[in-house]
Design a protein around this motif. Structure first.
Motif, PDB file in Angstrom:
ATOM      1  N   LEU A   1      -4.229   2.506   4.973  1.00 11.80           N
ATOM      2  CA  LEU A   1      -4.689   3.590   5.836  1.00 11.80           C
ATOM      3  C   LEU A   1      -4.535   4.942   5.150  1.00 11.80           C
ATOM      4  O   LEU A   1      -3.482   5.271   4.606  1.00 11.80           O
ATOM      5  CB  LEU A   1      -3.885   3.599   7.135  1.00 11.80           C
ATOM      6  CG  LEU A   1      -3.917   2.301   7.966  1.00 11.80           C
ATOM      7  CD1 LEU A   1      -2.937   2.404   9.126  1.00 11.80           C
ATOM      8  CD2 LEU A   1      -5.326   2.021   8.464  1.00 11.80           C
ATOM      9  N   LEU A   2      -5.612   5.721   5.188  1.00 13.81           N
ATOM     10  CA  LEU A   2      -5.595   7.062   4.610  1.00 13.81           C
ATOM     11  C   LEU A   2      -6.547   7.940   5.419  1.00 13.81           C
ATOM     12  O   LEU A   2      -7.719   7.610   5.575  1.00 13.81           O
ATOM     13  CB  LEU A   2      -6.040   7.026   3.152  1.00 13.81           C
ATOM     14  CG  LEU A   2      -6.008   8.349   2.374  1.00 13.81           C
ATOM     15  CD1 LEU A   2      -4.562   8.773   2.093  1.00 13.81           C
ATOM     16  CD2 LEU A   2      -6.771   8.215   1.054  1.00 13.81           C
TER      17      LEU A   2
ATOM     18  N   ASP B   1       0.603   2.565   5.217  1.00 11.05           N
ATOM     19  CA  ASP B   1       0.235   3.928   5.582  1.00 11.05           C
ATOM     20  C   ASP B   1       0.342   4.783   4.315  1.00 11.05           C
ATOM     21  O   ASP B   1       1.417   5.254   3.943  1.00 11.05           O
ATOM     22  CB  ASP B   1       1.183   4.447   6.671  1.00 11.05           C
ATOM     23  CG  ASP B   1       0.782   5.816   7.201  1.00 11.05           C
ATOM     24  OD1 ASP B   1       0.001   6.510   6.519  1.00 11.05           O
ATOM     25  OD2 ASP B   1       1.264   6.192   8.279  1.00 11.05           O
ATOM     26  N   LEU B   2      -0.792   4.986   3.643  1.00 11.75           N
ATOM     27  CA  LEU B   2      -0.782   5.727   2.383  1.00 11.75           C
ATOM     28  C   LEU B   2      -0.439   7.192   2.571  1.00 11.75           C
ATOM     29  O   LEU B   2       0.216   7.800   1.718  1.00 11.75           O
ATOM     30  CB  LEU B   2      -2.144   5.592   1.691  1.00 11.75           C
ATOM     31  CG  LEU B   2      -2.522   4.185   1.208  1.00 11.75           C
ATOM     32  CD1 LEU B   2      -3.919   4.194   0.621  1.00 11.75           C
ATOM     33  CD2 LEU B   2      -1.517   3.670   0.186  1.00 11.75           C
ATOM     34  N   ASP B   3      -0.875   7.787   3.674  1.00 13.26           N
ATOM     35  CA  ASP B   3      -0.537   9.189   3.932  1.00 13.26           C
ATOM     36  C   ASP B   3       0.973   9.372   4.017  1.00 13.26           C
ATOM     37  O   ASP B   3       1.530  10.324   3.454  1.00 13.26           O
ATOM     38  CB  ASP B   3      -1.196   9.680   5.226  1.00 13.26           C
ATOM     39  CG  ASP B   3      -2.686   9.927   5.062  1.00 13.26           C
ATOM     40  OD1 ASP B   3      -3.060  10.672   4.142  1.00 13.26           O
ATOM     41  OD2 ASP B   3      -3.472   9.366   5.835  1.00 13.26           O
ATOM     42  N   ALA B   4       1.637   8.465   4.715  1.00 11.13           N
ATOM     43  CA  ALA B   4       3.099   8.548   4.843  1.00 11.13           C
ATOM     44  C   ALA B   4       3.763   8.313   3.491  1.00 11.13           C
ATOM     45  O   ALA B   4       4.743   8.983   3.146  1.00 11.13           O
ATOM     46  CB  ALA B   4       3.592   7.535   5.867  1.00 11.13           C
TER      47      ALA B   4
ATOM     48  N   GLY C   1       5.035   2.158   3.851  1.00 11.18           N
ATOM     49  CA  GLY C   1       4.496   3.497   3.616  1.00 11.18           C
ATOM     50  C   GLY C   1       5.364   4.547   4.266  1.00 11.18           C
ATOM     51  O   GLY C   1       5.339   4.703   5.490  1.00 11.18           O
ATOM     52  N   GLY C   2       6.170   5.230   3.491  1.00  8.77           N
ATOM     53  CA  GLY C   2       6.977   6.324   4.030  1.00  8.77           C
ATOM     54  C   GLY C   2       8.141   5.913   4.903  1.00  8.77           C
ATOM     55  O   GLY C   2       8.621   6.715   5.709  1.00  8.77           O
TER      56      GLY C   2
ATOM     57  N   VAL D   1       9.270  -4.841   7.493  1.00 12.98           N
ATOM     58  CA  VAL D   1       9.002  -3.523   6.914  1.00 12.98           C
ATOM     59  C   VAL D   1       9.114  -3.611   5.401  1.00 12.98           C
ATOM     60  O   VAL D   1       9.960  -4.337   4.871  1.00 12.98           O
ATOM     61  CB  VAL D   1       9.971  -2.445   7.452  1.00 12.98           C
ATOM     62  CG1 VAL D   1       9.656  -2.120   8.906  1.00 12.98           C
ATOM     63  CG2 VAL D   1      11.429  -2.871   7.299  1.00 12.98           C
ATOM     64  N   ILE D   2       8.252  -2.857   4.729  1.00 13.61           N
ATOM     65  CA  ILE D   2       8.279  -2.789   3.274  1.00 13.61           C
ATOM     66  C   ILE D   2       8.948  -1.479   2.882  1.00 13.61           C
ATOM     67  O   ILE D   2       8.506  -0.399   3.276  1.00 13.61           O
ATOM     68  CB  ILE D   2       6.854  -2.833   2.694  1.00 13.61           C
ATOM     69  CG1 ILE D   2       6.123  -4.105   3.138  1.00 13.61           C
ATOM     70  CG2 ILE D   2       6.898  -2.752   1.164  1.00 13.61           C
ATOM     71  CD1 ILE D   2       4.626  -4.064   2.892  1.00 13.61           C
TER      72      ILE D   2
END
Length: 225
Positions: free
Chosen positions: A8-9, A46-49, A73-74, A92-93
């Motif tokens: 997601l971006l 979540d690429l934005d995070a 992601g974040g 969770v990663i």
């Protein structure tokens, strides 16, 4: 096992080359959710995070409620890990939070996280560029290799996700010899990503006991799912 990915971006599903160049973008979430619904596991990032430029938390929650996801992601704190799990993610990663800028593995945080949410819900993200672990959305590197990090995290996680950033999104194939080497380092589930382009490759990895995350090849329909 083939694990499809949803990155997601900016509120869209995207595919980037080497984590930088936008190659594909989709707004039709329903189509891809339905397409991936029959898979036992989907990867949601979540690429934005990850890049510290906002987040797609609402989308993560919406998708995690409908698909069996490992989400990343974040995620830098136990509180955020709990939020993502409570939103519906199965696991969770954790990537950057496990590594210090000085090149050390943050085993204290790994142990605290495992004790808090259960190691069965934790995946260690081991992303490498030029052989070194990449952090902060792949924008920085630390003086640490996957071979050095994996043994130190072994007792705190359920799985390792190794991403070969050098080949990410290029569909030039994953270095199977690397997968074979890493497989010998851990008894945990080992998942790899980066450049995987065909079912034959997925099968070769499966024969080693390694699962495969596939993105670009799925979205371009080079690999049919």
């Amino acid at each position: 096992m083939l694990i499809p990915s949803i990155d997601l971006l900016g509120g869209r599903i995207v595919q980037l080359a080497q984590g930088e160049k936008l190659r594909l973008a989709f707004d039709d979430f329903e189509y891809w959710i339905e397409k991936f619904a029959r898979f036992p596991l989907v990867q949601l990032i979540d690429l934005d995070a990850a890049m510290r430029q906002g987040d797609n938390s609402e989308l993560v929650t919406q998708i995690a409620k409908r698909l069996p996801c490992q989400a990343g992601g974040g995620i830098h704190s136990i509180e955020r890990a709990r939020q993502v799990l409570n939103a519906g993610a199965k696991r969770v990663i954790i990537g950057s939070a496990f590594f210090s800028e000085s090149g050390e593995v943050n085993t204290e945080f790994a142990a605290e996280l495992a004790a808090s949410v259960g190691s069965e819900h934790v995946v260690a993200g081991i992303d490498t560029k030029n052989g070194r672990i990449a952090v902060k959305g792949w924008k920085a590197e630390v003086a640490l290799t996957a071979d050095e990090a994996i043994p130190q995290l072994e007792s705190h996680v359920a799985a390792f996700l190794y991403t070969h950033v050098d080949g990410e999104g290029l569909m030039q194939g994953f270095p199977v010899d690397v997968a074979a080497r890493l497989r010998k380092l851990t008894g945990r589930q080992l998942i790899v990503a980066g450049g995987i382009r065909s079912q034959l490759e997925v099968d070769a990895l499966d024969a080693l006991g390694v699962d495969a995350v596939v993105g670009m090849a799925v979205y371009t329909e080079s690999l049919t799912v």
